[in-house]
Scaffold this active site. Structure first.
Site, mmCIF file in Angstrom:
data_model
loop_
_atom_site.group_PDB
_atom_site.id
_atom_site.type_symbol
_atom_site.label_atom_id
_atom_site.label_comp_id
_atom_site.label_asym_id
_atom_site.label_seq_id
_atom_site.Cartn_x
_atom_site.Cartn_y
_atom_site.Cartn_z
ATOM 1 C CG MET A 64 -2.056 -1.156 1.296
ATOM 2 S SD MET A 64 -3.514 -1.085 1.901
ATOM 3 C CE MET A 64 -2.873 -0.781 3.645
ATOM 4 C CG HIS A 116 7.106 -2.103 2.140
ATOM 5 N ND1 HIS A 116 7.100 -1.025 2.752
ATOM 6 C CD2 HIS A 116 5.972 -2.521 2.244
ATOM 7 C CE1 HIS A 116 5.670 -0.768 3.218
ATOM 8 N NE2 HIS A 116 5.118 -1.515 3.001
ATOM 9 C CB SER A 146 4.465 -0.565 10.433
ATOM 10 O OG SER A 146 3.123 0.021 10.139
HETATM 11 P P1 AMP Z 1 1.443 -2.896 3.654
HETATM 12 O O1 AMP Z 1 2.019 -1.942 2.678
HETATM 13 O O2 AMP Z 1 1.535 -2.731 4.996
HETATM 14 O O3 AMP Z 1 0.298 -3.607 2.959
HETATM 15 O O4 AMP Z 1 2.604 -4.150 3.499
HETATM 16 C C1 AMP Z 1 2.963 -4.766 2.200
HETATM 17 C C2 AMP Z 1 3.699 -5.924 2.408
HETATM 18 O O5 AMP Z 1 4.875 -5.739 3.168
HETATM 19 C C3 AMP Z 1 3.024 -7.076 3.481
HETATM 20 O O6 AMP Z 1 3.334 -8.337 2.891
HETATM 21 C C4 AMP Z 1 3.774 -6.819 4.852
HETATM 22 O O7 AMP Z 1 3.789 -8.026 5.606
HETATM 23 C C5 AMP Z 1 5.069 -6.588 4.352
HETATM 24 N N1 AMP Z 1 5.643 -5.950 5.331
HETATM 25 C C6 AMP Z 1 5.149 -4.871 6.143
HETATM 26 N N2 AMP Z 1 5.912 -4.329 7.010
HETATM 27 C C7 AMP Z 1 7.087 -5.314 6.959
HETATM 28 C C8 AMP Z 1 8.096 -5.394 7.729
HETATM 29 N N3 AMP Z 1 8.598 -4.514 8.978
HETATM 30 N N4 AMP Z 1 9.173 -6.431 7.413
HETATM 31 C C9 AMP Z 1 8.952 -7.122 6.459
HETATM 32 N N5 AMP Z 1 7.768 -7.042 5.507
HETATM 33 C C10 AMP Z 1 6.940 -6.157 5.858
#
Ligand code: AMP
Length: 277
Positions: free
Chosen positions: A27, A34, A184
């Site tokens: 996102m 990421h 995050s």
């Molecule tokens: P999001 O943009 O929050 O939807 O995350 C996109 C992807 O990145 C998802 O598969 C998350 O689990 C992964 N992700 C988010 N934060 C982390 C992190 N700290 N370490 C590894 N992967 C992450």
């Protein structure tokens, strides 16, 4: 790096190249967590596609959706720095020409009734809705997800099984800040003071894991929730999950695969984290 905003353009690009595709859905508001997924995909695939789409159907709190950070220019720079091949950047209309209210439902079983499923009604259904669309558009052989969103990984595996898609999931380790806070996109919305206190979450999870051999889970849970409350956290849940049966457990069992899962709010910001025990 190619940037495509429409399904047709992305599809045309991919169909001209008959090569293995790794996919990283996000996102945006990208951070090193990421980027680690992109690096992992690049090791194993000829083409790595990243998508950035803030999916309205997975937010059960409209304020959270409206305040979701958008940093697209910086995201593009970061994607270039790790060598992503393609960025898919669709609009809401491109993803939901049928409108966002016309929601199919997915049978996620117990996953929709425990932990995130119980606390964020409709969230996983929205996740499945967008991930199904993205998987059908990109048709990757490999899909890279972060263990940080542990339950989401289980949900997406279930979705892949339900739809009988031939894509292999890769669950990548959580990247953390130097004080242990899981990276995050939401962390940037913490105030400076909250950001310092946020580190208490990981130290509590570690504390529980360290004492799993000599104390029972309920007393460790009680003292951790107190410590977290003193740091300003309003805990939604702190639970122990058997990752094979998906049962919530009362206590540790060294013969079973278990993970500690946490969700709570620090000020306005909802944080989640997990740790294998
Ligand atoms: P999001 O943009 O929050 O939807 O995350 C996109 C992807 O990145 C998802 O598969 C998350 O689990 C992964 N992700 C988010 N934060 C982390 C992190 N700290 N370490 C590894 N992967 C992450």
């Amino acid at each position: 790096m190619y940037i495509f905003k429409t399904k047709e353009d992305l599809h045309q690009y991919l169909s001209l190249r008959n090569q293995s595709v790794g996919f990283v859905p996000t996102m945006g508001a990208l951070h090193p967590g990421h980027l680690s997924l992109i690096t992992e995909s690049k090791k194993e695939n000829k083409i790595t596609v990243c998508s950035i789409f803030v999916n309205p159907t997975q937010f059960n709190d409209i304020k959270d959706f409206e305040k979701y950070p958008i940093t697209i220019d910086k995201d593009i720079e970061l994607l270039l720095s790790v060598g992503a091949d393609v960025l898919f950047l669709p609009s809401v209309k491109e993803m939901y020409p049928e409108g966002i209210d016309n929601t199919p439902t997915y049978d996620l079983g117990i996953l929709d009734r425990i932990l995130e499923g119980a606390h964020r009604p409709g969230h996983f259904n929205g996740v499945c809705r967008v991930v199904e669309k993205l998987l059908r558009i990109v048709s990757p052989q490999h899909l890279y997800l972060g263990a940080k969103d542990f339950q989401q990984c289980l949900v997406i595996q279930r979705l892949v099984d339900l739809l009988q898609l031939s894509v292999q999931l890769h669950i990548c380790d959580t990247l953390r800040e130097s004080d242990g806070l899981a990276m995050s996109s939401r962390n940037q919305r913490l105030s400076a003071d909250e950001r310092v206190r946020a580190a208490t979450l990981y130290s509590c999870l570690q504390f529980i894991r360290t004492h799993a051999k000599d104390k029972d889970f309920s007393s460790l849970k009680e003292s951790s929730v107190e410590t977290l409350a003193a740091a300003g956290f309003k805990t939604e849940y702190l639970e122990l999950l058997n990752t094979e049966t998906l049962d919530l457990m009362d206590d540790f069992n060294p013969t079973k695969h278990m993970v500690l899962l946490y969700a709570g709010k620090l000020g306005e910001i909802r944080l989640i984290d997990n740790l294998k025990v």
